[in-house]
Motif scaffolding. Structure first.
Motif, PDB file in Angstrom:
ATOM      1  N   UNK A  69      11.890   3.548   1.001  1.00 57.32           N
ATOM      2  CA  UNK A  69      13.186   3.148   1.428  1.00 57.32           C
ATOM      3  C   UNK A  69      13.688   4.658   2.010  1.00 57.32           C
ATOM      4  N   UNK A  70      12.849   5.957   1.833  1.00 56.83           N
ATOM      5  CA  UNK A  70      13.333   7.276   2.602  1.00 56.83           C
ATOM      6  C   UNK A  70      13.025   7.216   3.724  1.00 56.83           C
ATOM      7  N   UNK A  71      12.024   6.342   3.919  1.00 57.24           N
ATOM      8  CA  UNK A  71      11.384   6.461   5.867  1.00 57.24           C
ATOM      9  C   UNK A  71      13.058   5.712   6.239  1.00 57.24           C
TER      10      UNK A  71
ATOM     11  N   UNK B 170       5.035  12.332   2.844  1.00 55.71           N
ATOM     12  CA  UNK B 170       4.657  10.727   2.566  1.00 55.71           C
ATOM     13  C   UNK B 170       5.855  10.316   3.351  1.00 55.71           C
ATOM     14  N   UNK B 171       6.982  11.432   3.723  1.00 56.84           N
ATOM     15  CA  UNK B 171       8.314  10.498   3.860  1.00 56.84           C
ATOM     16  C   UNK B 171       8.153   9.880   5.922  1.00 56.84           C
ATOM     17  N   UNK B 172       7.591  11.812   6.063  1.00 58.81           N
ATOM     18  CA  UNK B 172       7.645  11.624   7.651  1.00 58.81           C
ATOM     19  C   UNK B 172       6.272  10.105   7.597  1.00 58.81           C
ATOM     20  N   UNK B 173       5.045  10.275   6.907  1.00 64.99           N
ATOM     21  CA  UNK B 173       4.327   8.930   7.149  1.00 64.99           C
ATOM     22  C   UNK B 173       4.826   7.997   7.652  1.00 64.99           C
ATOM     23  N   UNK B 174       5.493   7.505   6.725  1.00 65.68           N
ATOM     24  CA  UNK B 174       5.409   5.986   6.437  1.00 65.68           C
ATOM     25  C   UNK B 174       6.900   5.701   7.386  1.00 65.68           C
ATOM     26  N   UNK B 175       7.650   7.310   7.576  1.00 66.60           N
ATOM     27  CA  UNK B 175       9.111   7.143   8.420  1.00 66.60           C
ATOM     28  C   UNK B 175       8.148   6.717  10.187  1.00 66.60           C
ATOM     29  N   UNK B 176       7.397   7.355  10.314  1.00 64.04           N
ATOM     30  CA  UNK B 176       6.279   7.154  11.307  1.00 64.04           C
ATOM     31  C   UNK B 176       5.535   5.878  12.060  1.00 64.04           C
ATOM     32  N   UNK B 177       5.146   5.431  10.738  1.00 68.21           N
ATOM     33  CA  UNK B 177       5.061   3.700  10.683  1.00 68.21           C
ATOM     34  C   UNK B 177       5.517   2.976  10.935  1.00 68.21           C
TER      35      UNK B 177
ATOM     36  N   UNK C  47       1.249  -1.272  -0.207  1.00 68.37           N
ATOM     37  CA  UNK C  47      -0.226   0.170   0.672  1.00 68.37           C
ATOM     38  C   UNK C  47       0.960   1.327   0.122  1.00 68.37           C
ATOM     39  N   UNK C  48       1.861   1.048   0.494  1.00 69.71           N
ATOM     40  CA  UNK C  48       2.954   2.467  -0.041  1.00 69.71           C
ATOM     41  C   UNK C  48       3.957   2.299  -0.917  1.00 69.71           C
ATOM     42  N   UNK C  49       4.284   3.322  -1.657  1.00 68.97           N
ATOM     43  CA  UNK C  49       5.541   2.766  -2.615  1.00 68.97           C
ATOM     44  C   UNK C  49       6.983   2.742  -2.426  1.00 68.97           C
TER      45      UNK C  49
END
Length: 309
Positions: free
Chosen positions: A158-160, A188-195, A151-153
């Motif tokens: 990777x960035x996260x 988006x990076x922040x989101x995936x990072x947190x996740x 569900x994520x690219x």
DNA sequence: AAGACGAAAGTGGTTGA
DNA sequence: TCAACAACTTTCGTCTT
């Protein structure tokens, strides 16, 4: 297309041991890893811009070219030659493992190869140390294994992972920098990072403003004196509890701004704001707080007198 | 004219009911 | 799940150098 077409020597090491990777459309020297020729096929994601302003549309350059694949990260169950000396039971186990290995590897490792190429690209763009890249690779691998990429690219994960790795190694980059390097939006990076960090149960301490000082200071070409002065200021600020809850970059920026002022190496708020990735307003607010709580007014006054003379 | 300053309104994320 | 909230940004007008 005939492979013979590509039989030539590697310009780097002279080896004729070239390898044509059909999937990526590259020719790679097996001996030195040089990409001899690439066919400019863009396998990268075309990210669309949902903002109104179209000029911020970004591409991250030619995606996933360089890097040799499989940086020793993929585990391999050995070949038959390793079987020597094993009992029957172990033999069976061995075959079973290898079967699974082959199944899993096709799906996960293919993804991993692409991801690691992207990771290396972004990492080298940001001039990150190897250890950070490897940490990020580890994080990414764990994320894949936990199915967090769904569900994520791939790029955003990777960035996260890189962002997380940077902070763990106390060489933080700002989200803006990551965004610039990867072509993924900051949010988006922040989101995936947190996740990702939450799901992997990583404990991430909030980054320390001091860690940004060196980088910002050199970007602003400030003297070492100003730099150490700003760290001084930061320490005091932390004691005065001015730092908690604030964005570390803003604080670092304000400290730098003040110390530059004191040492007569004036930079505009704009300049400092740009390298720190915050706005002037934030700097002003932090700056004001610093002056108020740390009685730096004396220093500033001295400065002004000097300037008048 | 450029930089510094401040007010006001807006954004995205966190928290607590 | 929603509203209140804090931090930060954007924008814009005014003051200072």
């Amino acid at each position: 297309m005939a492979d013979e077409k590509y039989v030539k020597k590697c310009p780097e090491c002279g080896s004729i041991n070239l390898f044509w990777n059909r999937d990526r459309g590259e020719i790679i020297c097996k001996d030195c890893g040089l990409v001899v020729e690439e066919k400019m096929i863009d396998f990268g994601q075309e990210w669309r811009e949902f903002d109104q302003k179209g000029e911020s549309k970004r591409r991250a350059g030619a995606p996933m070219t360089y890097t040799q694949y499989d940086q020793g990260l993929g585990t391999r169950v050995g070949t038959s030659s390793d079987l020597y000396g094993l009992g029957k039971k172990d033999r069976n186990k061995f075959f079973r493992l290898r079967k699974w290995q082959n199944r899993i590897s096709t799906a996960i490792e293919r993804n991993l190869k692409l991801a690691l190429a992207e990771l290396k690209r972004v990492g080298s763009y940001l001039k990150l140390p190897k250890s950070v890249e490897e940490e990020a690779a580890r994080i990414y691998t764990m994320a894949v294994q936990k199915g967090l990429v769904r569900g994520r690219s791939m790029e955003s994960v990777v960035a996260g992972a890189l962002y997380a790795a940077c902070r763990r190694h106390e060489v933080p980059r700002t989200l803006d920098e990551l965004s610039e390097a990867s072509g993924i939006e900051k949010k988006e990076i922040g989101r995936t990072y947190r996740f990702v960090t939450r799901e992997l149960g990583m404990n991430i301490l909030p980054s320390n403003p001091e860690e940004y000082i060196a980088r910002f200071a050199s970007a602003l070409k400030l003297s070492p004196e100003s730099q150490s002065k700003s760290i001084d200021i930061l320490k005091k600020a932390q004691k005065a509890e001015l730092t908690s809850g604030r964005g570390p970059t803003g604080i670092a920026a304000a400290a730098l701004y003040v110390s530059a002022l004191i040492h007569g190496e004036k930079r505009t708020q704009r300049e400092v704001a740009d390298v720190a990735g915050v706005t002037e307003v934030t700097i002003r607010n932090r700056y004001k707080e610093l002056l108020a709580k740390l009685n730096l007014e004396k220093d500033i006054k001295k400065l002004k007198k000097k300037n008048k003379k």
